[in-house]
Design a protein around this motif. Structure first.
Motif, PDB file in Angstrom:
ATOM      1  N   GLY B 256      -9.364 -11.438  14.833  1.00 15.98           N
ATOM      2  CA  GLY B 256      -8.461 -11.996  13.822  1.00 15.98           C
ATOM      3  C   GLY B 256      -9.137 -13.101  13.042  1.00 15.98           C
ATOM      4  O   GLY B 256      -9.847 -13.923  13.611  1.00 15.98           O
ATOM      5  N   PRO B 257      -8.958 -13.112  11.721  1.00 17.87           N
ATOM      6  CA  PRO B 257      -9.595 -14.147  10.911  1.00 17.87           C
ATOM      7  C   PRO B 257      -8.899 -15.495  11.096  1.00 17.87           C
ATOM      8  O   PRO B 257      -7.675 -15.572  11.093  1.00 17.87           O
ATOM      9  CB  PRO B 257      -9.406 -13.632   9.478  1.00 17.87           C
ATOM     10  CG  PRO B 257      -8.167 -12.808   9.553  1.00 17.87           C
ATOM     11  CD  PRO B 257      -8.144 -12.183  10.924  1.00 17.87           C
ATOM     12  N   ALA B 258      -9.699 -16.561  11.215  1.00 11.00           N
ATOM     13  CA  ALA B 258      -9.135 -17.906  11.384  1.00 11.00           C
ATOM     14  C   ALA B 258      -8.276 -18.288  10.178  1.00 11.00           C
ATOM     15  O   ALA B 258      -7.262 -18.960  10.314  1.00 11.00           O
ATOM     16  CB  ALA B 258     -10.250 -18.921  11.589  1.00 11.00           C
ATOM     17  N   ASN B 259      -8.688 -17.834   8.998  1.00 12.79           N
ATOM     18  CA  ASN B 259      -7.961 -18.172   7.765  1.00 12.79           C
ATOM     19  C   ASN B 259      -6.920 -17.106   7.400  1.00 12.79           C
ATOM     20  O   ASN B 259      -6.738 -16.785   6.220  1.00 12.79           O
ATOM     21  CB  ASN B 259      -8.944 -18.381   6.612  1.00 12.79           C
ATOM     22  CG  ASN B 259      -9.832 -17.148   6.401  1.00 12.79           C
ATOM     23  OD1 ASN B 259      -9.848 -16.240   7.232  1.00 12.79           O
ATOM     24  ND2 ASN B 259     -10.546 -17.126   5.301  1.00 12.79           N
ATOM     25  N   TYR B 260      -6.260 -16.606   8.408  1.00 11.41           N
ATOM     26  CA  TYR B 260      -5.192 -15.608   8.258  1.00 11.41           C
ATOM     27  C   TYR B 260      -4.150 -16.049   7.233  1.00 11.41           C
ATOM     28  O   TYR B 260      -3.526 -15.224   6.568  1.00 11.41           O
ATOM     29  CB  TYR B 260      -4.566 -15.409   9.642  1.00 11.41           C
ATOM     30  CG  TYR B 260      -3.500 -14.352   9.756  1.00 11.41           C
ATOM     31  CD1 TYR B 260      -3.815 -13.032  10.033  1.00 11.41           C
ATOM     32  CD2 TYR B 260      -2.157 -14.684   9.636  1.00 11.41           C
ATOM     33  CE1 TYR B 260      -2.830 -12.064  10.164  1.00 11.41           C
ATOM     34  CE2 TYR B 260      -1.160 -13.728   9.764  1.00 11.41           C
ATOM     35  CZ  TYR B 260      -1.506 -12.420  10.027  1.00 11.41           C
ATOM     36  OH  TYR B 260      -0.513 -11.477  10.157  1.00 11.41           O
ATOM     37  N   LEU B 261      -3.972 -17.367   7.110  1.00  9.30           N
ATOM     38  CA  LEU B 261      -3.028 -17.938   6.135  1.00  9.30           C
ATOM     39  C   LEU B 261      -3.244 -17.413   4.723  1.00  9.30           C
ATOM     40  O   LEU B 261      -2.301 -17.315   3.932  1.00  9.30           O
ATOM     41  CB  LEU B 261      -3.168 -19.468   6.143  1.00  9.30           C
ATOM     42  CG  LEU B 261      -2.406 -20.257   5.077  1.00  9.30           C
ATOM     43  CD1 LEU B 261      -0.904 -20.057   5.203  1.00  9.30           C
ATOM     44  CD2 LEU B 261      -2.731 -21.738   5.175  1.00  9.30           C
ATOM     45  N   GLN B 262      -4.503 -17.074   4.386  1.00 13.17           N
ATOM     46  CA  GLN B 262      -4.795 -16.550   3.044  1.00 13.17           C
ATOM     47  C   GLN B 262      -3.949 -15.316   2.733  1.00 13.17           C
ATOM     48  O   GLN B 262      -3.646 -15.050   1.574  1.00 13.17           O
ATOM     49  CB  GLN B 262      -6.279 -16.187   2.932  1.00 13.17           C
ATOM     50  CG  GLN B 262      -7.214 -17.385   2.916  1.00 13.17           C
ATOM     51  CD  GLN B 262      -7.088 -18.196   1.646  1.00 13.17           C
ATOM     52  OE1 GLN B 262      -6.675 -17.685   0.614  1.00 13.17           O
ATOM     53  NE2 GLN B 262      -7.409 -19.474   1.729  1.00 13.17           N
ATOM     54  N   ILE B 263      -3.611 -14.553   3.766  1.00 16.96           N
ATOM     55  CA  ILE B 263      -2.802 -13.349   3.542  1.00 16.96           C
ATOM     56  C   ILE B 263      -1.473 -13.740   2.904  1.00 16.96           C
ATOM     57  O   ILE B 263      -1.016 -13.105   1.955  1.00 16.96           O
ATOM     58  CB  ILE B 263      -2.594 -12.584   4.866  1.00 16.96           C
ATOM     59  CG1 ILE B 263      -3.937 -12.056   5.375  1.00 16.96           C
ATOM     60  CG2 ILE B 263      -1.584 -11.450   4.691  1.00 16.96           C
ATOM     61  CD1 ILE B 263      -3.886 -11.475   6.790  1.00 16.96           C
ATOM     62  N   THR B 264      -0.860 -14.794   3.414  1.00 17.37           N
ATOM     63  CA  THR B 264       0.391 -15.273   2.836  1.00 17.37           C
ATOM     64  C   THR B 264       0.141 -15.915   1.471  1.00 17.37           C
ATOM     65  O   THR B 264       0.815 -15.593   0.492  1.00 17.37           O
ATOM     66  CB  THR B 264       1.053 -16.295   3.776  1.00 17.37           C
ATOM     67  OG1 THR B 264       1.363 -15.646   5.006  1.00 17.37           O
ATOM     68  CG2 THR B 264       2.320 -16.869   3.166  1.00 17.37           C
ATOM     69  N   GLN B 265      -0.832 -16.809   1.424  1.00 17.22           N
ATOM     70  CA  GLN B 265      -1.018 -17.587   0.194  1.00 17.22           C
ATOM     71  C   GLN B 265      -1.396 -16.712  -0.990  1.00 17.22           C
ATOM     72  O   GLN B 265      -0.990 -16.977  -2.112  1.00 17.22           O
ATOM     73  CB  GLN B 265      -2.039 -18.693   0.429  1.00 17.22           C
ATOM     74  CG  GLN B 265      -1.477 -19.765   1.371  1.00 17.22           C
ATOM     75  CD  GLN B 265      -2.268 -21.053   1.374  1.00 17.22           C
ATOM     76  OE1 GLN B 265      -3.453 -21.074   1.090  1.00 17.22           O
ATOM     77  NE2 GLN B 265      -1.604 -22.154   1.718  1.00 17.22           N
ATOM     78  N   LYS B 266      -2.175 -15.657  -0.740  1.00 12.06           N
ATOM     79  CA  LYS B 266      -2.587 -14.775  -1.844  1.00 12.06           C
ATOM     80  C   LYS B 266      -1.738 -13.520  -1.954  1.00 12.06           C
ATOM     81  O   LYS B 266      -2.068 -12.631  -2.720  1.00 12.06           O
ATOM     82  CB  LYS B 266      -4.046 -14.369  -1.648  1.00 12.06           C
ATOM     83  CG  LYS B 266      -5.032 -15.498  -1.875  1.00 12.06           C
ATOM     84  CD  LYS B 266      -6.439 -14.950  -1.868  1.00 12.06           C
ATOM     85  CE  LYS B 266      -7.446 -16.036  -2.145  1.00 12.06           C
ATOM     86  NZ  LYS B 266      -8.819 -15.548  -1.892  1.00 12.06           N
ATOM     87  N   ARG B 267      -0.707 -13.421  -1.111  1.00 12.96           N
ATOM     88  CA  ARG B 267       0.154 -12.233  -1.135  1.00 12.96           C
ATOM     89  C   ARG B 267      -0.670 -10.971  -0.928  1.00 12.96           C
ATOM     90  O   ARG B 267      -0.503  -9.959  -1.640  1.00 12.96           O
ATOM     91  CB  ARG B 267       0.899 -12.080  -2.469  1.00 12.96           C
ATOM     92  CG  ARG B 267       1.958 -13.088  -2.754  1.00 12.96           C
ATOM     93  CD  ARG B 267       1.367 -14.358  -3.297  1.00 12.96           C
ATOM     94  NE  ARG B 267       2.338 -15.057  -4.140  1.00 12.96           N
ATOM     95  CZ  ARG B 267       2.304 -16.364  -4.349  1.00 12.96           C
ATOM     96  NH1 ARG B 267       1.394 -17.138  -3.770  1.00 12.96           N
ATOM     97  NH2 ARG B 267       3.197 -16.916  -5.142  1.00 12.96           N
ATOM     98  N   LEU B 268      -1.580 -11.013   0.007  1.00 13.46           N
ATOM     99  CA  LEU B 268      -2.413  -9.843   0.288  1.00 13.46           C
ATOM    100  C   LEU B 268      -1.644  -8.848   1.137  1.00 13.46           C
ATOM    101  O   LEU B 268      -0.691  -9.205   1.826  1.00 13.46           O
ATOM    102  CB  LEU B 268      -3.679 -10.281   1.037  1.00 13.46           C
ATOM    103  CG  LEU B 268      -4.518 -11.366   0.371  1.00 13.46           C
ATOM    104  CD1 LEU B 268      -5.694 -11.757   1.261  1.00 13.46           C
ATOM    105  CD2 LEU B 268      -5.009 -10.922  -1.003  1.00 13.46           C
ATOM    106  N   SER B 269      -2.077  -7.610   1.071  1.00 14.28           N
ATOM    107  CA  SER B 269      -1.572  -6.628   2.030  1.00 14.28           C
ATOM    108  C   SER B 269      -2.718  -6.191   2.925  1.00 14.28           C
ATOM    109  O   SER B 269      -3.865  -6.098   2.481  1.00 14.28           O
ATOM    110  CB  SER B 269      -0.965  -5.420   1.323  1.00 14.28           C
ATOM    111  OG  SER B 269      -1.973  -4.649   0.724  1.00 14.28           O
ATOM    112  N   VAL B 270      -2.396  -5.978   4.178  1.00 16.36           N
ATOM    113  CA  VAL B 270      -3.346  -5.413   5.131  1.00 16.36           C
ATOM    114  C   VAL B 270      -2.696  -4.142   5.654  1.00 16.36           C
ATOM    115  O   VAL B 270      -1.561  -4.184   6.140  1.00 16.36           O
ATOM    116  CB  VAL B 270      -3.605  -6.372   6.315  1.00 16.36           C
ATOM    117  CG1 VAL B 270      -4.623  -5.763   7.280  1.00 16.36           C
ATOM    118  CG2 VAL B 270      -4.060  -7.740   5.825  1.00 16.36           C
TER     119      VAL B 270
END
Lengths: 338, 338
Positions: B256-270
């Motif tokens: 798991g990426p430490a900067n998982y928060l980026q998923i929320t902040q950038k509205r990314l989809s995984v």
């Protein structure tokens, strides 16, 4: 001139923030000029997400060393030289942690004190609570009969997510950090199961037992260890709504789940989202939520600290789980306006 | 009876696997009974993903202590008492790491040696390579003009992903672990930029420089540190295709990426996915891929170890980045069949 106390950022916290990172100062607020208003702040919204913005070299939303802390608040207009903002009215928006301030009205919304108590515009009627609404219904497209997991379920966003998922006909399972919170979630909000993650030996096992058929949709406010447990309990093709990562905001360590591989193996989706993308639909939210409140279908609960001198303690307390529902700081009562 | 060597699992590896976890044994293979065939394995497919299945108490696909290692292979039918599988034909499927074996044909596909060389059914014509095709086109819905990032870009799946993304009209940026791989990616496969992650001080900076406008779609074979860099370079609303987590398969630590928060902040989809869900569309894939190969638009490259006694070394070597393109073990040549 009006004397106003404000909370300033003295130093960027590393790890857990402490009182030493902040300073209470008194400043003199001048009278409003033409097109300006003076606002008396009544309520400060204490938010986990704001902590994520508090990083040296990576500060946003006006945070900075020696500057006032930023946050959402509800205030009363006590002087006005702005035609759109009449004296005596109430407004909400992003401002500084100050008792009084001058605004030109930009970015501030006028709120109706007759619809709900004004502090509700920071709780269930606030943009942060709307995160739960748009996250579940628009991003997650939850359907009746699905099992919805919610982390930080007794928090301001989580508790609204629990209630909206129940209103949609879902089975709802929440995690929270105290027996009092678990009791509130089950007996007051009526969710189907709640787990005190601090009391169970194995969170994954407890979640598995509470969701024997697995989780369809996981509304994730936390990431980290609780997400690791949820990943093991998700149904194949389950949807994870990545709302926030409270786990790492205040020095909790990496938020990414160690068992990230489950995303591939179970064909899960993780969708990040932000309520900031739904600001044009806030009227829809306010209309539905005020209806639910009036009908008694959604409850607001607040944990209230008193006085700006306790705002930092409230913020620190939020990361220690001292809130049930929304954490607020009450700065004062409205002035009587003739 | 035919003497056949096989690789057996002696002990489940903890951390990096070693030669000590395996044992080469010789067994006697009887003649096929009615409805059975004897297969001579010619090629073993060496796969990273299989390592993820090698966990004590959590083994799948027939892995077990004292049992032969499992894997995809291409073999020749040298005896047959099964009407659908004529002697002399070639088949592929999941089997044991054995020189010879008896099969009832279940789960095995007959392959056409005239269309492409038979080992291509483990490389660009194989199901693992099809992961790249369905991941990019079906899950990721890449479009011409988009920037596509690929991790482990010189690997068996990554190199096919790079080529399909280029054929779709995308700008393609890959990461790999040697200058030789980078050179192959740029000069042979024609991708736009490639980064030797072992040689750069700051992978995020290097990826940012190679993708000045950010990454639209990230085809992730690795997770972990390289995903952390990619998250910082993703465009808002970018799509991450979670194909695999090589990072943690062989004792590399949490994926798991430490900067998982980026998923929320950038509205990314995984989006996690598996080629196993696309088995009914394999004919489509084989048709398109054989066309691309014939037209010279997709190239297959293999790193070949010789002899079953070197299969474990090949598997260990895969995690040391010793392959360019597909890692294969050649067990023998086809028998002449009258």
């Amino acid at each position: 001139m009006v004397a106003s106390r404000e909370v300033q950022l003295k130093s960027f916290p590393t790890g857990n923030m402490t009182e030493e990172n902040f300073e209470l100062a008194t400043v003199q607020v001048p009278s409003p000029g033409q097109g300006e208003l003076m606002v008396k702040n009544l309520w400060l919204s204490i938010e986990a997400g704001m902590r994520a913005l508090l990083h040296e070299g990576d500060a946003h939303f006006g945070f900075g060393k020696g500057k006032p802390v930023r946050g959402f608040a509800v205030g009363q207009i006590i002087q006005s030289r702005h035609p759109r903002f009449p004296k005596g009215g109430y407004i909400t928006g992003l401002c500084n942690w100050q008792e009084y301030y001058i605004s030109n009205g930009e970015g501030m919304q006028i709120i109706d004190p007759n619809l709900v108590p004004v502090h509700h515009y920071l709780t269930v009627m606030g943009a942060m609570a709307a995160t739960a609404y748009f996250g579940l219904l628009d991003v997650g497209r939850i359907k009746a009969g699905e099992t919805v997991g919610v982390s930080a379920a007794a928090g301001s966003v989580g508790s609204v997510a629990c209630q909206i998922a129940k209103l949609t006909g879902c089975r709802v399972v929440g995690t929270a950090g105290s027996d009092e919170k678990v009791d509130w979630l089950i007996n007051e909000l009526g969710i189907d199961a709640a787990i005190n993650y601090k009391k169970v030996d194995d969170l994954q096992e407890a979640m598995g037992a509470a969701c024997p058929e697995g989780i369809d949709v996981y509304f994730d406010n936390v990431a980290g260890k609780s997400l690791e447990a949820a990943l093991e309990v998700m149904k194949p093709r389950g949807r994870i709504l990545a709302c926030g990562t409270v786990h790492d905001y205040d020095g909790g360590g990496p938020a990414g789940p160690a068992n990230y591989l489950q995303i591939t193996q179970k064909r899960l989706s993780v969708q990040g989202f932000s309520v900031l993308d739904y600001m044009d639909r806030m009227p829809e939210y306010l209309s539905r939520m005020s209806g639910w409140i009036t009908e008694g279908k959604v409850r607001s609960r607040e944990t209230v600290y008193e006085g700006i001198e306790n705002a930092v303690a409230a913020w620190i307390g939020l990361f220690q789980g001292k809130n049930i529902g929304k954490m607020l700081v009450k700065l004062g009562d409205p002035d009587k306006v003739e």
